[in-house]
Design a protein around this motif. Structure first.
Motif, PDB file in Angstrom:
ATOM      1  N   GLN A  38       0.830  -1.205   0.000  1.00  0.00           N
ATOM      2  CA  GLN A  38       0.000   0.000   0.000  1.00  0.00           C
ATOM      3  C   GLN A  38       0.865   1.256   0.000  1.00  0.00           C
ATOM      4  OE1 GLN A  38      -2.978   0.095   3.086  1.00  0.00           O
ATOM      5  NE2 GLN A  38      -3.400   2.263   2.764  1.00  0.00           N
ATOM      6  N   PHE A  39       1.913   1.263   0.815  1.00  0.00           N
ATOM      7  CA  PHE A  39       2.825   2.407   0.894  1.00  0.00           C
ATOM      8  C   PHE A  39       3.449   2.698  -0.469  1.00  0.00           C
ATOM      9  CE2 PHE A  39       7.276   3.783   1.505  1.00  0.00           C
ATOM     10  CZ  PHE A  39       7.092   4.972   2.194  1.00  0.00           C
ATOM     11  N   LEU A  40       3.971   1.669  -1.141  1.00  0.00           N
ATOM     12  CA  LEU A  40       4.608   1.869  -2.446  1.00  0.00           C
ATOM     13  C   LEU A  40       3.591   2.260  -3.521  1.00  0.00           C
ATOM     14  CD1 LEU A  40       7.202  -1.042  -2.353  1.00  0.00           C
ATOM     15  CD2 LEU A  40       7.697   1.423  -2.292  1.00  0.00           C
ATOM     16  N   ASP A  41       2.420   1.636  -3.500  1.00  0.00           N
ATOM     17  CA  ASP A  41       1.384   2.018  -4.467  1.00  0.00           C
ATOM     18  C   ASP A  41       0.985   3.482  -4.269  1.00  0.00           C
ATOM     19  OD1 ASP A  41       1.402  -0.508  -5.607  1.00  0.00           O
ATOM     20  OD2 ASP A  41      -0.435  -1.183  -4.597  1.00  0.00           O
ATOM     21  N   GLU A  42       0.846   3.917  -3.019  1.00  0.00           N
ATOM     22  CA  GLU A  42       0.521   5.324  -2.742  1.00  0.00           C
ATOM     23  C   GLU A  42       1.660   6.240  -3.183  1.00  0.00           C
ATOM     24  OE1 GLU A  42      -0.424   5.548   1.423  1.00  0.00           O
ATOM     25  OE2 GLU A  42      -2.365   4.546   1.154  1.00  0.00           O
ATOM     26  N   TRP A  43       2.899   5.806  -2.960  1.00  0.00           N
ATOM     27  CA  TRP A  43       4.066   6.606  -3.356  1.00  0.00           C
ATOM     28  C   TRP A  43       4.053   6.824  -4.872  1.00  0.00           C
ATOM     29  CZ3 TRP A  43       9.317   4.920  -5.054  1.00  0.00           C
ATOM     30  CH2 TRP A  43      10.262   5.960  -4.981  1.00  0.00           C
ATOM     31  N   HIS A  49       0.169  11.969  -9.585  1.00  0.00           N
ATOM     32  CA  HIS A  49      -0.689  13.139  -9.371  1.00  0.00           C
ATOM     33  C   HIS A  49       0.106  14.356  -8.894  1.00  0.00           C
ATOM     34  CE1 HIS A  49      -3.566   9.798  -9.388  1.00  0.00           C
ATOM     35  NE2 HIS A  49      -4.297  10.669 -10.072  1.00  0.00           N
ATOM     36  N   ALA A  50       1.431  14.285  -9.031  1.00  0.00           N
ATOM     37  CA  ALA A  50       2.318  15.398  -8.654  1.00  0.00           C
ATOM     38  C   ALA A  50       2.020  15.908  -7.244  1.00  0.00           C
ATOM     39  CB  ALA A  50       2.237  16.520  -9.684  1.00  0.00           C
ATOM     40  N   ASN A  51       1.810  14.973  -6.334  1.00  0.00           N
ATOM     41  CA  ASN A  51       1.535  15.321  -4.948  1.00  0.00           C
ATOM     42  C   ASN A  51       2.872  15.426  -4.197  1.00  0.00           C
ATOM     43  OD1 ASN A  51       0.882  15.290  -2.175  1.00  0.00           O
ATOM     44  ND2 ASN A  51      -1.053  14.260  -2.615  1.00  0.00           N
ATOM     45  N   PRO A  52       3.159  16.593  -3.605  1.00  0.00           N
ATOM     46  CA  PRO A  52       4.455  16.790  -2.949  1.00  0.00           C
ATOM     47  C   PRO A  52       4.739  15.821  -1.801  1.00  0.00           C
ATOM     48  CG  PRO A  52       3.245  18.873  -3.084  1.00  0.00           C
ATOM     49  CD  PRO A  52       2.342  17.797  -3.583  1.00  0.00           C
ATOM     50  N   ARG A  53       3.713  15.172  -1.248  1.00  0.00           N
ATOM     51  CA  ARG A  53       3.981  14.212  -0.167  1.00  0.00           C
ATOM     52  C   ARG A  53       4.805  13.021  -0.674  1.00  0.00           C
ATOM     53  NH1 ARG A  53      -2.087  12.880   0.333  1.00  0.00           N
ATOM     54  NH2 ARG A  53      -2.287  11.441  -1.397  1.00  0.00           N
ATOM     55  N   TYR A  54       4.922  12.903  -1.994  1.00  0.00           N
ATOM     56  CA  TYR A  54       5.790  11.881  -2.599  1.00  0.00           C
ATOM     57  C   TYR A  54       7.176  11.925  -1.957  1.00  0.00           C
ATOM     58  CZ  TYR A  54       8.690   9.702  -6.242  1.00  0.00           C
ATOM     59  OH  TYR A  54       9.585   8.919  -6.927  1.00  0.00           O
ATOM     60  N   PHE A  55       7.702  13.128  -1.778  1.00  0.00           N
ATOM     61  CA  PHE A  55       9.061  13.283  -1.254  1.00  0.00           C
ATOM     62  C   PHE A  55       9.131  13.018   0.244  1.00  0.00           C
ATOM     63  CE2 PHE A  55       8.802  15.674  -5.152  1.00  0.00           C
ATOM     64  CZ  PHE A  55       9.858  15.104  -5.855  1.00  0.00           C
ATOM     65  N   ASP A  56       8.020  13.186   0.956  1.00  0.00           N
ATOM     66  CA  ASP A  56       8.000  12.920   2.395  1.00  0.00           C
ATOM     67  C   ASP A  56       8.144  11.432   2.693  1.00  0.00           C
ATOM     68  OD1 ASP A  56       7.614  15.636   2.779  1.00  0.00           O
ATOM     69  OD2 ASP A  56       5.421  15.442   2.866  1.00  0.00           O
ATOM     70  N   TYR A  85       8.399  19.386 -12.865  1.00  0.00           N
ATOM     71  CA  TYR A  85       7.376  18.386 -13.181  1.00  0.00           C
ATOM     72  C   TYR A  85       6.211  18.470 -12.202  1.00  0.00           C
ATOM     73  CZ  TYR A  85      11.167  16.523 -16.004  1.00  0.00           C
ATOM     74  OH  TYR A  85      12.181  16.384 -16.909  1.00  0.00           O
ATOM     75  N   PHE A  86       6.535  18.613 -10.923  1.00  0.00           N
ATOM     76  CA  PHE A  86       5.483  18.700  -9.914  1.00  0.00           C
ATOM     77  C   PHE A  86       4.733  20.027 -10.021  1.00  0.00           C
ATOM     78  CE2 PHE A  86       7.323  14.885  -8.510  1.00  0.00           C
ATOM     79  CZ  PHE A  86       6.468  14.283  -7.595  1.00  0.00           C
TER      80      PHE A  86
END
Length: 169
Positions: A38-43, A49-56, A85-86
Motif C-alpha cells: 500500500q505504501f509503495l502504491d501510494e508513493w 498526481h504530482a503530490n508533494p507528499r511523494y518526497f515525504d 514536473y510537480f
C-alpha cells in the motif's frame, strides 16, 4: 550488585519491547507485506498526481537512482530536480506489475524489487525501506530500464558511441 543486575535486566527488557513495537515486530509477515504494498502504491500514485507528499516518503538522506548514469539524488536534490514536473502537475506514472518484498527478522528493514509499467515501457526497480516511529521511509530506490538480452549488443554499442561523444565529467 544484585539490584544493579536487576535494573539492567529490566532496562534491557524494556528497551527490547520498545524496539519491537517501533519496528512492527508484532505485525504478521502478511500484514507487513500488505502495508509495504500500500505504501509503495501510494508513493507511485503521489508521483502520478504530482503530490508533494511523494518526497515525504523518502528519508531525509534517502537516495533515488534514476535510469541515467548521472541520476543519483538525496531527497532534497531529487525534489529540486523534479520541481518543474510537480509544478506543472505532470510527473511520472508507474504501476506495479509484480513486486517481491522481504524484511529483516525484526522487521525494521524491508527490501523489495518491483516490475513497473511506465511511460518508458517496462522498468524494474529495487529499494530499501526502514520502519521508523513515524512510519515507513524509503532509504534507497533504484530504477532501471529493462533491456532484452537479444538487444543488448546493439544498445551497448549505441551507449558506447554516446559516451565517447559525451564523456563523464
Amino acid at each position: 550488585m544484585k539490584q544493579l543486575i536487576l535494573i539492567c535486566g529490566f532496562l534491557f527488557s524494556f528497551m527490547s519491547a520498545q524496539a519491537q513495537t517501533a519496528t512492527g515486530a508484532a505485525i504478521s509477515d502478511a500484514a507487513l507485506r500488505q502495508q509495504v504494498t500500500q505504501f509503495l502504491d501510494e508513493w507511485h500514485d503521489d508521483a502520478a498526481h504530482a503530490n508533494p507528499r511523494y518526497f515525504d516518503k523518502i528519508a531525509l538522506h534517502g537516495v533515488y537512482i534514476g535510469t541515467d548514469k548521472s541520476e543519483r539524488w538525496e531527497r532534497e536534490a531529487f525534489r529540486a530536480w523534479a520541481k518543474p514536473y510537480f509544478d506543472a502537475k505532470k510527473a511520472w506514472e508507474f504501476h506495479a506489475i509484480k513486486r517481491n518484498i522481504a524484511f529483516s527478522d525484526d522487521k525494521s528493514i524491508i527490501w523489495f524489487d518491483e516490475q513497473l509499467n511506465t511511460q518508458m515501457g517496462i522498468c524494474q526497480a529495487s529499494g530499501v525501506i526502514s520502519v521508523t516511529p513515524t512510519g515507513l521511509q524509503i532509504q534507497h530506490y533504484q530504477l532501471s530500464l529493462t533491456v532484452p538480452n537479444d538487444l543488448l549488443d546493439s544498445i551497448q554499442k549505441q551507449i558506447s558511441e554516446f559516451d565517447a561523444k559525451h564523456p563523464v565529467k
